[in-house]
Write a protein that holds these residues in place. Structure first.
Motif, PDB file in Angstrom:
ATOM      1  N   ARG A   1      -3.035  10.597   2.989  1.00  0.00           N
ATOM      2  CA  ARG A   1      -2.039   9.864   2.136  1.00  0.00           C
ATOM      3  C   ARG A   1      -2.681   9.140   0.918  1.00  0.00           C
ATOM      4  O   ARG A   1      -2.282   9.161  -0.141  1.00  0.00           O
TER       5      ARG A   1
ATOM      6  N   LEU B   1       3.762  15.337  -0.619  1.00  0.00           N
ATOM      7  CA  LEU B   1       4.172  14.630  -0.118  1.00  0.00           C
ATOM      8  C   LEU B   1       5.151  15.087   1.299  1.00  0.00           C
ATOM      9  O   LEU B   1       5.200  14.701   2.324  1.00  0.00           O
TER      10      LEU B   1
ATOM     11  N   GLU C   1       4.948   4.984  -0.378  1.00  0.00           N
ATOM     12  CA  GLU C   1       3.677   5.746  -0.804  1.00  0.00           C
ATOM     13  C   GLU C   1       3.040   5.055  -1.826  1.00  0.00           C
ATOM     14  O   GLU C   1       2.786   3.761  -1.519  1.00  0.00           O
ATOM     15  N   ASN C   2       2.932   5.459  -2.967  1.00  0.00           N
ATOM     16  CA  ASN C   2       1.934   4.667  -4.256  1.00  0.00           C
ATOM     17  C   ASN C   2       3.009   4.247  -5.159  1.00  0.00           C
ATOM     18  O   ASN C   2       2.607   3.846  -6.173  1.00  0.00           O
TER      19      ASN C   2
END
Length: 554
Positions: A84, A133, A253-254
Motif C-alpha cells: 500500500r 486499490l 489510503e493517501n
C-alpha cells in the motif's frame, strides 16, 4: 518521477496540451490528490486514459486488474503495508520474474525496493489507481486480518464501556468506528447504516443498491458508536431527541473520503445513516457514464447550448448529481460563469462557485436562485426542484438566456413533463425552455467471475415480456468470494434520454397527453428503460430477476 516529467509524457502521448497540464498542476497544488484524478475532474482525460498513456510511454503493458487472477504465493512475497505504501501489487511469477502491477510504472524507487525485498527480477505492468486499490484489497483479504482486528476492537470498546467516564474518544471506539468506515469503503458501499435494535446494533452496508448485513454488535455499543460518529461529524452529542446532519472528512489510503452523516431518533436509540461520497473523478465525465452514442451526443450538445434547461431525473441514489457534474465538466468553466446551489455540496468542482442550502437561515432553493441570478451567471446548477416556485424560477432563468441544470424525482423522461405541468407551469414555458430530460436508473450487474450461461424457461421469459424466440445469451450467477456470495458485482446506469425536438415541443404546447408525447418521442429515437434492460439481459449482463424489477417498476 516528478509531476512535470509525467506531464511531459502525457503531452508527448497527445493526451493533453501544455496549458491543460499547467492548469492540472495548479489544481493539484491547491487541493492535492493524484494527477490522473485532477485531470479527470477538470475534464481533460479520464484516469484510465492517463494510466494507459503512461504505460504506452513507459513501454509496459496495461492490465485490467478486475479480470486478473492474483496468486497467493506472489502476494506473500510483499507485506500488505509495504504494497500500500509503494502502490504496488505482486500478481504472479512468470519464468522466474515477478509480475508487479503499479499505477505509476515510472516509479523507479518503488521498483528497486521491491526487487531488493523479493530478490526477484520484476516485470512491471500498469493499471489505474482505483483498480490497484481494489486488487490490493482482494489480494490481501484471505488472511482474515480484518475480521481479527474488528473482533479485537469490539472487545476493547466493551471494556471501555464497563469502565467509568466518556468513551467516545477512547482508543477502542475510535478504532472500531474507523474500521467500520474502512470496511464499507473497501466493499464499495454507497451507504453505511447503524441500526439500533432491541438487543443489538446492526451494521449494514448498501452495496450495488441492496442492503447487505455487516457486523452485528452488542447493544452496549450503541451509545459509544453513535457518539463517536457524531463527534466526527461535528454534531451535538447531548442532543438525542431531534435529527441532525453533518459531514466527516475520513482519511483513507493517501487521501480522504467525504462521509455525509444523518441521525434520526428511534425507540431503541439513534439511527445513523452515512452516505459515502465517492470522489472518483474518472466517473464524473460524460464519456464514462455509460451513455449510448445518441444519448452522449444529446447531452454534449445540451452542455454547449447558451441557454435552456437540462433535467436529470430518477429516484434517490440513481446518480443524478453525478450526471449533472459530468455536464458541468463538459462546459468550458474558464469562459463561462458557473454557480451552483446544492443540498449538500457533494463534489468540489474547480472554477465553479458552489453554494449550499441553509433553510434555517432562510437560504432555500428559491431564495438562493433569485440571488444567483443577480451574480451574472452563464450556467446555473440547482440541486433539486422541490417546489413550484423553484421550478418556475429555473424555467424563467432558462428563458432569459441562462443554461440551467437541475434534478427532479420522477419515474421516466416523459413522465417529467407531466410532473412539471402538475407543478403549475405553463405548457408554452415548458415547451420553449426545456431542452433535454435524462432519466436514469441503476441496474445490478452479474458478477463476471461466477456468471454462467442460463437457458430460461418459457414462463421466465413470459414474465419479463420476452418470447421463446429471443436471442440466446442469458446468464445467472451462483455467487463467489469476489461478490461476497451475492452473484452481483457493480452497477450500471440506464439512460432514457428525451430531447425536446420541435415536434415534441409542439405536442407539449398543444396539451397532448403523455401517451401521445411518448409515441412522438419513440419516433424521434428515444429508447425506453424496458428496451435497454432487455438488451442487457439478452447480452448476459444482468439477471432475469433484475430485468423483471425494471419492467415491474416502470
Amino acid at each position: 518521477m516528478a509531476r512535470k516529467q509525467i506531464g511531459k509524457m502525457l503531452i508527448e502521448a497527445g493526451l493533453i496540451d501544455a496549458k491543460q497540464l499547467e492548469m492540472a498542476l495548479a489544481e493539484q497544488a491547491r487541493v492535492g490528490g493524484r494527477l490522473g484524478e485532477i485531470m479527470a475532474g477538470l475534464g481533460f482525460a479520464s484516469e484510465d486514459a492517463v494510466s494507459r498513456a503512461l504505460a504506452n510511454q513507459s513501454g509496459v503493458d496495461h492490465f485490467d486488474l478486475d479480470d486478473e487472477e492474483i496468486e497467493p504465493d506472489a502476494v506473500a512475497l510483499i507485506p500488505e503495508a509495504l504494497a500500500r505504501r509503494l502502490g504496488v501489487l505482486p500478481l504472479r511469477m512468470e519464468k522466474k520474474r515477478l509480475v508487479l502491477a503499479m499505477s505509476n510504472p515510472t516509479d523507479i524507487v518503488a521498483i528497486d525496493e521491491i526487487q531488493r525485498r523479493t530478490r526477484c527480477v520484476t516485470r512491471v505492468v500498469s493499471t489505474s489507481h482505483r483498480q490497484l486499490l481494489r486488487a490490493i484489497d482482494r489480494g490481501y483479504s484471505g488472511d482474515n486480518s480484518g475480521a481479527a482486528t474488528l473482533t479485537r476492537l469490539i472487545e476493547r470498546t466493551l471494556e471501555e464501556v464497563d469502565s467509568e467516564g466518556e468513551t467516545s474518544a477512547r482508543s477502542g471506539v475510535v478504532g472500531l468506528v474507523s474500521e467500520l468506515f474502512t470496511m464499507a469503503i473497501r466493499r464499495r458501499a454507497s451507504d453505511i447504516h447503524f441500526h439500533p435494535d432491541k438487543s443489538v446494533l446492526r451494521v449494514r452496508f448498501r452495496i450495488d443498491g441492496e442492503l447487505v448485513q455487516g457486523p452485528t454488535l452488542k447493544r452496549d455499543l450503541i451509545p459509544p458508536v453513535v457518539a463517536r460518529t457524531k463527534v466526527l461529524a461535528g454534531l451535538d452529542i447531548s442532543e438525542t431527541r431531534i435529527p441532525q446532519d453533518g459531514k466527516i472528512r475520513f482519511p483513507y489510503e493517501n487521501g480522504a473520503i467525504d462521509l455525509r452523516v444523518s441521525t434520526f431518533p428511534s425507540v431503541h436509540g439513534e439511527s445513523v445513516v452515512i452516505r459515502v461520497l465517492d470522489k472518483d473523478r474518472q466517473s464524473i465525465r460524460l464519456d464514462s457514464l455509460g451513455l449510448d452514442a445518441r444519448g452522449y451526443r444529446i447531452l454534449e450538445n445540451a452542455a454547449r447550448r447558451p441557454n435552456g434547461m437540462m433535467l436529470a431525473v430518477g429516484p434517490t441514489g440513481s446518480g443524478k448529481s453525478t450526471t449533472l457534474y459530468a455536464m458541468l465538466g463538459a462546459v468550458s468553466a474558464s469562459k463561462r460563469k458557473i454557480i451552483t446551489l446544492e443540498d449538500p455540496v457533494e463534489y468540489e468542482a474547480p472554477l465553479v462557485v458552489q453554494g449550499q442550502v441553509n433553510e434555517k437561515a432562510g437560504l432555500t432553493f428559491a431564495a438562493g436562485l433569485r440571488a444567483i441570478l443577480r451574480h451574472d451567471p452563464d450556467v446555473v446548477l440547482i440541486g433539486e426542484m422541490r417546489d413550484a416556485e423553484t421550478a418556475s424560477l429555473a424555467l424563467r432563468a432558462a428563458l432569459t438566456g441562462h443554461l440551467v441544470f437541475s434534478t427532479l424525482h420522477t419515474n421516466g423522461s416523459v413522465a417529467t413533463l407531466a410532473r412539471l405541468l402538475e407543478m403549475g407551469l405553463e405548457n408554452y414555458l415548458v415547451a420553449s425552455c426545456l431542452s433535454v430530460v435524462s432519466a436514469q436508473r441503476l441496474i445490478r450487474l452479474l458478477c463476471r467471475h461466477c456468471a454462467s450461461p442460463h437457458e430460461p424457461t418459457s414462463a421466465e421469459l413470459e414474465a419479463v415480456g420476452l418470447d421463446d424466440g429471443s436471442a440466446a445469451g442469458f446468464a445467472r450467477a451462483s455467487g463467489c468470494d469476489r461478490c461476497h456470495q451475492t452473484g452481483v458485482s457493480g452497477q450500471e446506469a440506464l439512460f432514457e434520454v428525451l430531447e425536446v425536438t420541435p415536434p415534441i415541443a409542439q405536442e407539449i404546447s398543444r396539451g397532448a397527453s403523455i401517451g401521445e408525447i411518448e409515441q412522438v418521442a419513440l419516433g424521434e429515437g428515444m429508447v425506453p428503460f424496458r428496451a435497454l434492460a432487455r438488451q442487457r439481459a439478452v447480452e448476459g449482463r444482468i439477471s432475469l430477476s433484475e430485468l423483471a424489477r425494471i419492467s415491474t417498476d416502470y
